[in-house]
Design a protein around this motif. Structure first.
Motif, PDB file in Angstrom:
ATOM      1  N   UNK A   1       0.857  -1.189   0.000  1.00 14.67           N
ATOM      2  CA  UNK A   1       0.000   0.000   0.000  1.00 14.67           C
ATOM      3  C   UNK A   1       0.887   1.232   0.000  1.00 14.67           C
ATOM      4  N   UNK A   2       0.651   2.135  -0.936  1.00  9.94           N
ATOM      5  CA  UNK A   2       1.436   3.354  -1.066  1.00  9.94           C
ATOM      6  C   UNK A   2       0.492   4.549  -0.972  1.00  9.94           C
ATOM      7  N   UNK A   3       0.682   5.360   0.044  1.00 11.74           N
ATOM      8  CA  UNK A   3      -0.198   6.496   0.316  1.00 11.74           C
ATOM      9  C   UNK A   3       0.345   7.747  -0.361  1.00 11.74           C
ATOM     10  N   UNK A   4      -0.515   8.420  -1.114  1.00 13.99           N
ATOM     11  CA  UNK A   4      -0.119   9.669  -1.778  1.00 13.99           C
ATOM     12  C   UNK A   4      -0.353  10.843  -0.828  1.00 13.99           C
ATOM     13  N   UNK A   5       0.591  11.735  -0.805  1.00 16.36           N
ATOM     14  CA  UNK A   5       0.475  12.888   0.091  1.00 16.36           C
ATOM     15  C   UNK A   5      -0.683  13.788  -0.335  1.00 16.36           C
ATOM     16  N   UNK A   6      -1.238  14.490   0.632  1.00 12.04           N
ATOM     17  CA  UNK A   6      -2.363  15.387   0.357  1.00 12.04           C
ATOM     18  C   UNK A   6      -1.867  16.693  -0.239  1.00 12.04           C
TER      19      UNK A   6
END
Length: 566
Positions: A561-566
């Protein structure tokens, strides 16, 4: 990348054996046969096979080179060995003396060798596959045997799968007994397949030797000639004597690393490059355990289609009525495991009705890592035919959307039909496109799943032929493709959204190394640990999901899982 969702329509090797791992562009060249089965004279029997049965002749770089190397698989008649086939007269010729499962197995192994078949027989009718296979026997050998019954079908599945898995070891035994490398290298393909069947039946199935010798000699004489039957008789009798005296030729595991790898590759029947790769990554002991797993009969998992209101409890009731033994999944509420009885399930119509799907638990864990929620927009980048797409949609309570993108229009059409069958067509939409060329200015999603084309090295217990269709050179081509797809998929993730990358491989080069390289190129993403979504036993120290066939008794798979910055 998954290729096993549409079992309701076709329970073929694509749909069952490839459930966790959609066929990559490399293996797709093997799955689209260029070989033509056609009537001709017996001259086709002189087509030579490779001296090294694990060579790249089964996995060329293009379809055209495959055609050039394999040539055409031609058929002989049991009457005139030199004249042309007379379809009107020979199509009705019945040879009741020939064992039907051995004739079908020999012809199917020929078709697998030349790219025209898989090492599996299951389809939605079960028995219908026997009719199809007997048709190939008739067209190839010029005669047919009695029809296959259920026992024959089980034997064909066992012999074809087992002979394919153990091909390298069986060829070692055959070569050791015939004492002539040149003669072995120029052996007629059909004769070689008959020998492999006989050797497998004696060594691995431990069938009564007298019956194995007699039946395979009959097949060789009827399909080829008297001299071929004599050769089969001599070699099988030699094998029986060696087995009874416990003196079968076994390679010694000694010398340098390369020599040891060659010996292990023969003993456990894998390509040398895989053995060397795994011993480097895992160590010799774990590599042997993995090869042993790959050579065992596969266990299948079935997922109840809760999106259609059919629960696991309902599935269990059906299985008990059918007297099919099962085990409940220890980790996934919708899944049960089957070691036997898959054809019974197929013939009962449970898949065709959309009540359940064949899907390995390792693929189910990937969906757990995605964690689909009602109301979300999810993009499945390389979706067709859509096993994970369907599972994600079934967990969204009829709210939200799963957009399935795939380059293969035919497989997308299958996905749409299956979504309708499962009652999920109002949740799933499809787009026919190459992800790398997709106009995505207006496409942003909460979650994007890239179930990437991969080597499939985690699913080789179910894919008996895959080990012989992979080359070391494929790995570089695959990792380049995975990089390109990851870059393209990342553009579809909205700020604060999640990109999930998954494979059905156990190779670090396709898994952890791809994520490390991606994060260097895309600092706007960071790892989101998956410990909240999968049991701790499947959670790696880097924060990824990883299933190990030996440790977990499921297919090998990976997800991040790779979370993209806001």
């Amino acid at each position: 990348m998954e290729a096993g969702a549409h079992l309701s329509r076709l329970c073929s090797p694509i749909s069952i054996f490839h459930d966790n791992c959609k066929v990559s562009p490399l293996s797709a060249r093997v799955l689209n046969p260029t070989v033509v089965l056609r009537a001709s004279s017996a001259s086709a029997a002189v087509v030579k096979h490779s001296k090294d049965t694990t060579s790249s002749s089964n996995s060329p770089k293009t379809s055209s080179t495959r055609t050039n190397k394999a040539g055409r698989l031609k058929r002989q008649t049991s009457g005139s060995r030199t004249g042309h086939f007379d379809g009107a007269s020979d199509s009705r010729k019945l040879n009741s003396d020939i064992s039907p499962h051995r004739a079908v197995s020999a012809v199917r192994l020929m078709r697998i060798q030349f790219g025209g078949a898989f090492a599996d027989l299951l389809n939605e009718q079960g028995k219908g596959s026997g009719d199809n296979e007997m048709g190939y026997v008739e067209r190839t050998l010029g005669f047919r045997t009695r029809d296959l019954d259920d026992r024959d079908l089980r034997l064909v599945t066992e012999i074809v799968g087992g002979t394919t898995r153990w091909k390298r070891y069986l060829d070692h035994l055959i070569l050791s007994l015939c004492h002539d490398e040149k003669a072995f290298g120029s052996m007629e393909p059909l004769l070689l397949q008959i020998l492999r069947i006989g050797f497998y039946e004696i060594i691995k199935l431990e069938m009564p030797p007298y019956a194995v010798v007699d039946e395979n000699v009959k097949l060789a004489k009827a399909a080829l000639r008297l001299g071929s039957g004599n050769m089969v008789n001599a070699l099988l009798r030699k094998l029986v004597l060696l087995k009874e005296s416990n003196s079968l030729p076994v390679p010694k595991v000694d010398g340098n690393d390369r020599q040891q790898a060659r010996a292990l590759a023969t003993i456990h029947s894998h390509p040398v490059w895989m053995v060397r790769r795994w011993t480097n990554y895992l160590g010799v002991e774990e590599a042997i355990k993995l090869m042993t797993w790959n050579n065992t009969d596969p266990c299948f998992s079935i997922r109840a289609n809760t999106g259609k209101g059919f629960t696991r409890a309902d599935l269990v009731k059906e299985l008990e009525m059918l007297k099919v033994p099962y085990e409940l999944s220890q980790h996934l509420d919708d899944f049960v495991r089957l070691r036997t009885g898959m054809q019974v399930v197929i013939q009962a119509g449970l898949l065709k009705k959309g009540l359940c799907s064949v899907q390995d638990e390792s693929a189910g864990f990937v969906v757990m890592v995605v964690d689909p929620k009602p109301g979300e927009r999810i993009i499945d980048c390389c979706a067709a035919p859509g096993g994970k797409t369907l599972f994600m949609a079934s967990r969204m309570n009829d709210q939200g959307n799963v957009c399935a993108i795939d380059v293969n229009e035919g497989r997308l059409r299958i996905l749409k039909e299956t979504a309708k069958l499962h009652g999920l067509d109002h949740v799933i939409t499809t787009i026919h496109a190459d992800l790398r060329a997709l106009d995505n200015d207006d496409m942003k999603a909460d979650k994007v799943l890239l179930d990437a084309p991969c080597s499939g090295l985690g699913v080789m217990s179910k894919r008996a032929d895959l080990r012989w269709n992979r080359r070391l050179e494929d790995m570089e081509e695959l990792t380049n493709l995975q990089n390109e797809l990851l870059d393209s998929a990342s553009t579809l993730v909205k700020p604060g959204g999640v990109l999930i990358y998954s494979t059905c491989s156990i190779d670090p080069e396709e898994n952890e190394e791809r994520i490390s390289a991606f994060l260097l190129r895309h600092p706007e993403f960071r790892v989101d640990p998956v410990d909240k979504y999968v049991p701790c036993d499947f959670f790696t120290k880097e924060g990824f999901y990883s299933s190990n066939p030996v440790k977990h008794s499921v297919d090998g798979a990976f997800a991040a899982r790779l979370l993209r910055s806001s």
